[in-house]
Enzyme design. Sequence first.
Site, PDB file in Angstrom:
ATOM      1  N   GLU A   1      22.803   2.867 -27.910  1.00 51.57           N
ATOM      2  CA  GLU A   1      22.233   2.546 -29.346  1.00 51.57           C
ATOM      3  C   GLU A   1      20.634   2.821 -29.224  1.00 51.57           C
ATOM      4  OE1 GLU A   1      19.318   1.712 -25.576  1.00 51.57           O
ATOM      5  OE2 GLU A   1      21.678   1.588 -25.828  1.00 51.57           O
TER       6      GLU A   1
ATOM      7  N   CYS B   1      24.158   0.785 -18.832  1.00 50.49           N
ATOM      8  CA  CYS B   1      23.403   0.970 -18.004  1.00 50.49           C
ATOM      9  C   CYS B   1      23.224   0.178 -16.566  1.00 50.49           C
ATOM     10  CB  CYS B   1      21.900   0.672 -18.933  1.00 50.49           C
ATOM     11  SG  CYS B   1      20.707   2.190 -17.576  1.00 50.49           S
ATOM     12  N   LEU B   2      22.408  -0.638 -16.095  1.00 56.29           N
ATOM     13  CA  LEU B   2      22.566  -1.141 -15.623  1.00 56.29           C
ATOM     14  C   LEU B   2      23.583  -2.639 -15.360  1.00 56.29           C
ATOM     15  CD1 LEU B   2      21.362  -2.612 -13.340  1.00 56.29           C
ATOM     16  CD2 LEU B   2      20.091  -4.871 -14.261  1.00 56.29           C
TER      17      LEU B   2
ATOM     18  N   HIS C   1      22.216   5.439 -22.896  1.00 58.19           N
ATOM     19  CA  HIS C   1      21.855   4.539 -24.028  1.00 58.19           C
ATOM     20  C   HIS C   1      22.484   4.892 -25.179  1.00 58.19           C
ATOM     21  CE1 HIS C   1      19.423   1.510 -21.406  1.00 58.19           C
ATOM     22  NE2 HIS C   1      19.600   3.021 -21.095  1.00 58.19           N
TER      23      HIS C   1
END
Length: 374
Positions: free
Chosen positions: A349, A263-264, A347
Amino acid sequence: MEAVLVLEDGRVFPGRSFGAPGERVGEVVFHTGMTGYQEILTDPSYCGQLVTMTAPHIGNTGVNDFDPESLRPQVAGFIVRSYSDDYSSWRARGSLAQLLRDYGIVAISDVDTRALTRHIRTAGAMRGIIATTGEPIERLLARARQAPPMEGLDLTREVSCEEPYRWAEGSAPFGPAYGGPAPELRYHVVAYDFGLKRTILRRLVDHGCRVTVVPATTPPQEVLALRPDGVFYSNGPGDPAAATYAVETLRGLIGRVPVFGICLGHQLMGLALGGRTFKLPFGHHGANHPVRYLPTGRVEITSQNHGFAVDPESLPAEAEVTHINLNDQTVEGLRHTGLQCFSVQYHPEAGPGPHDATYLFDAFRSLMDARRAT
């Protein structure tokens, strides 16, 4: 208690308060997930945002001690169509409204979230204010317009930990999919906390990693002194281009240790490799985004939460795009062909597929094995 949502373009949505009294400003975004509101509320990536749930019924499973992604709710405010104070779940420990009041989160229900979502999709994410104070709309509108825009805003320092800490808890207690015996923790990973989710930490442990979490501003030499097998760059809020210190830190780590970003962390990877990022019109926030893994053509169903993206035209030739979003063709993953680093925008996860992207943690482990071998 009556409440109101006022957007910076003057659009007004009346409703009722079901959280803490007061007013909060932030960027108004929408999330398309049907459930998971507790994970959304506690995800530090939503810092500074007023989150709209497109699912109509929120609150009917209460809140529990298992699902939080951080120590407390992180959103600036919460917007729903219909809130239910009656909840039913064997894991529930209380109501959503009580959690919001306990942590001072302003929330509004009875909003036409379908109209609001369509408006944001047309006009783009914008600043807004939720208020229960009864002040005139003109004053609330002025405050919404005075709030800083998300572009240029570094929020990672607001959500990062203050001191390093260790993490060794896996996913086994939280669901049967990741149950079984505890893995041998063969690898040492240093994880940068730009707004780190607990689920990511558990997935790293599931794959044999003991984790040392460090604050966002930790210099690279301190991390390398810990002798990690790999470094993880986490998710987080705000404009990646504003976190210049994180970009410079990553440049000091790439090529010296395997690096995995989410992500970031993916956006920072793109910047560190010489690319640029840009603001998306209304971002990707949901649990049903299709992503194609280009090396195999396989499509993954992914969970996403971001408002910026990496510009593929700005990347150097050695930075290979590995994943694309099938909705808008934006970059969802990249890797450097010679420096043992890779990242994904979505994501892995969260696993809405449910396990489509588990291979990414295996790939990180393979890079650490290769480094040990040399």
